[in-house]
Design an enzyme around this catalytic site. Structure first.
Site, PDB file in Angstrom:
ATOM      1  N   HIS A 160       0.870  -1.177   0.000  1.00 55.56           N
ATOM      2  CA  HIS A 160       0.000   0.000   0.000  1.00 55.56           C
ATOM      3  C   HIS A 160       0.902   1.221   0.000  1.00 55.56           C
ATOM      4  O   HIS A 160       1.670   1.441   0.940  1.00 55.56           O
ATOM      5  CB  HIS A 160      -0.925   0.019   1.215  1.00 55.56           C
ATOM      6  CG  HIS A 160      -1.845   1.210   1.228  1.00 55.56           C
ATOM      7  ND1 HIS A 160      -3.125   1.170   0.724  1.00 55.56           N
ATOM      8  CD2 HIS A 160      -1.655   2.486   1.664  1.00 55.56           C
ATOM      9  CE1 HIS A 160      -3.684   2.357   0.842  1.00 55.56           C
ATOM     10  NE2 HIS A 160      -2.812   3.171   1.416  1.00 55.56           N
ATOM     11  N   CYS A 161       0.818   2.001  -1.054  1.00 54.79           N
ATOM     12  CA  CYS A 161       1.703   3.162  -1.203  1.00 54.79           C
ATOM     13  C   CYS A 161       1.016   4.403  -0.648  1.00 54.79           C
ATOM     14  O   CYS A 161       0.002   4.854  -1.198  1.00 54.79           O
ATOM     15  CB  CYS A 161       2.060   3.371  -2.673  1.00 54.79           C
ATOM     16  SG  CYS A 161       3.171   4.772  -2.937  1.00 54.79           S
ATOM     17  N   PRO A 162       1.538   4.996   0.425  1.00 53.59           N
ATOM     18  CA  PRO A 162       0.900   6.192   0.985  1.00 53.59           C
ATOM     19  C   PRO A 162       1.033   7.410   0.085  1.00 53.59           C
ATOM     20  O   PRO A 162       0.226   8.333   0.178  1.00 53.59           O
ATOM     21  CB  PRO A 162       1.655   6.394   2.312  1.00 53.59           C
ATOM     22  CG  PRO A 162       2.981   5.746   2.100  1.00 53.59           C
ATOM     23  CD  PRO A 162       2.730   4.579   1.197  1.00 53.59           C
ATOM     24  N   ASN A 165      -1.785   6.975  -2.292  1.00 48.75           N
ATOM     25  CA  ASN A 165      -3.041   6.729  -1.598  1.00 48.75           C
ATOM     26  C   ASN A 165      -3.799   5.553  -2.216  1.00 48.75           C
ATOM     27  O   ASN A 165      -4.999   5.633  -2.472  1.00 48.75           O
ATOM     28  CB  ASN A 165      -3.910   8.002  -1.632  1.00 48.75           C
ATOM     29  CG  ASN A 165      -5.227   7.836  -0.897  1.00 48.75           C
ATOM     30  OD1 ASN A 165      -5.278   7.205   0.147  1.00 48.75           O
ATOM     31  ND2 ASN A 165      -6.305   8.379  -1.456  1.00 48.75           N
ATOM     32  N   GLN A 166      -3.078   4.466  -2.482  1.00 41.00           N
ATOM     33  CA  GLN A 166      -3.723   3.329  -3.122  1.00 41.00           C
ATOM     34  C   GLN A 166      -2.880   2.072  -2.912  1.00 41.00           C
ATOM     35  O   GLN A 166      -1.654   2.160  -2.757  1.00 41.00           O
ATOM     36  CB  GLN A 166      -3.883   3.581  -4.624  1.00 41.00           C
ATOM     37  CG  GLN A 166      -4.606   2.517  -5.418  1.00 41.00           C
ATOM     38  CD  GLN A 166      -6.042   2.308  -4.963  1.00 41.00           C
ATOM     39  OE1 GLN A 166      -6.274   1.678  -3.926  1.00 41.00           O
ATOM     40  NE2 GLN A 166      -6.988   2.829  -5.721  1.00 41.00           N
TER      41      GLN A 166
END
Length: 324
Positions: A160-162, A165-166
């Site tokens: 999950h890549c902050p 945001n996805q």
């Protein structure tokens, strides 16, 4: 209501469920600003110099194209369904004998089951353990994992890549690779031409720096940023060439055993960059009946065919399973 309106995941939907984002939109706004701010500043600087420097026009055009591509890949990564696995609303309440066929659990034909925590399946001749997800009430397909931030199981879950945001999964990994790659190229591009502009200033270096503060700021910013996005780009190209995910790599999944998904460097790269994007397993725009559960679906036949057709091979009916 449409399915996206009653979905229990933490995703945010726009355009009638056509665009799906993660739960925290502020991080996407921040990433857009961190990319667009310096890039627009550099473009404005080159636009001012067009009248005085012959090479300023092509530098401006190329920089603008790189910026637009970078922001496009960012938006594509952030707004695409990463490969959410549809939930199984049929609860398994009672225990069952060990004569369950290997495909029964994936197409939910036996609803009254008390599922063990793991089960063995076969992928390319290798035994793979798949785990049961209590939230989604299904066995996760191979390489899938449940994201606690978005509250969804995702196919070929990478991480999950902050910053976008996805979740990064099977359907948006290609655009994520292109995003981090163009970010690295853009950093190097802005750093190089900002440094050249500074070196062309008359006088000593300190005097030139005092006259062109904007170039100094861009040089420092890009020098710091390129270590992050550049390292991320190199790391993900390594993962792509070896056909691993970040989740698998960090858990040392293939340190002591062979990777069943590794097809060689050329085929691995072709699978990520040149293959057709996997079809979405969830139609978030479809109508759901009043009172229907949040997912409005059990594991569909298409999921069963995809994950229980060519991928899963069972030499016998699965009897010996680990109970976790």
């Amino acid at each position: 209501k449409r399915l996206y309106q009653v979905w229990h995941g933490r995703n945010k939907f726009l355009c009638g469920g056509r665009l799906i984002f993660g739960p925290d939109a502020s991080s996407l706004v921040l990433s857009t600003f961190l990319i667009g701010g310096p890039a627009v500043t550099f473009a404005a600087k080159m636009a001012v110099r067009i009248a005085h420097m012959d090479a300023a026009a092509p530098i401006f055009v190329v920089g603008l194209i790189l910026t637009l591509l970078n922001l496009l890949f960012l938006f594509m990564t952030a707004s695409t369904n990463p490969g959410i696995v549809p939930r199984n609303r049929k609860a398994r309440e009672s225990d069952t004998s060990s004569s369950l066929a290997s495909t029964d659990w994936i197409n939910a034909t036996a609803p009254n089951l008390s599922a063990p925590k793991t089960r063995d399946v076969y992928v390319n001749g290798h035994t793979i353990k798949v785990k049961y997800c209590d939230t989604c009430s299904l066995y996760r397909p191979p390489r899938a994992s449940h994201c606690s931030i978005c509250n969804n199981c995702v196919q070929r879950f990478d991480h999950h890549c902050p910053w976008v945001n996805q979740c990064i999964g099977v359907r948006n990994y290609r655009s994520f690779i292109l995003f981090v790659s163009t970010s690295t190229i853009l950093c190097i591009y802005v750093f190089t031409f900002s440094l050249l502009c500074l070196l062309k200033q008359p006088g000593r270096m300190w005097y030139a720096m005092s006259r062109d503060i904007v170039s100094v700021i861009l040089i420092v910013y890009c020098f710091i940023s390129v270590w992050f996005v550049g390292g991320l780009t190199v790391f993900h190209f390594y993962l792509m060439c070896t056909n691993q995910t970040t989740y698998e790599n960090f858990r040392f999944r293939y340190d002591k055993k062979e990777n069943p998904y590794n097809k060689g460097v050329i085929n691995n790269v072709r699978e990520i960059l040149l293959s057709k994007t996997a079809a979405s397993l969830v139609d978030f725009r479809r109508w759901v009946a009043a009172g229907e559960e949040e997912d409005g679906t059990q594991v569909s036949d298409s999921v069963s065919n995809k994950f229980a057709g060519d991928i899963f091979r069972s030499n016998k009916e699965i009897g010996n399973v680990e109970t976790g």
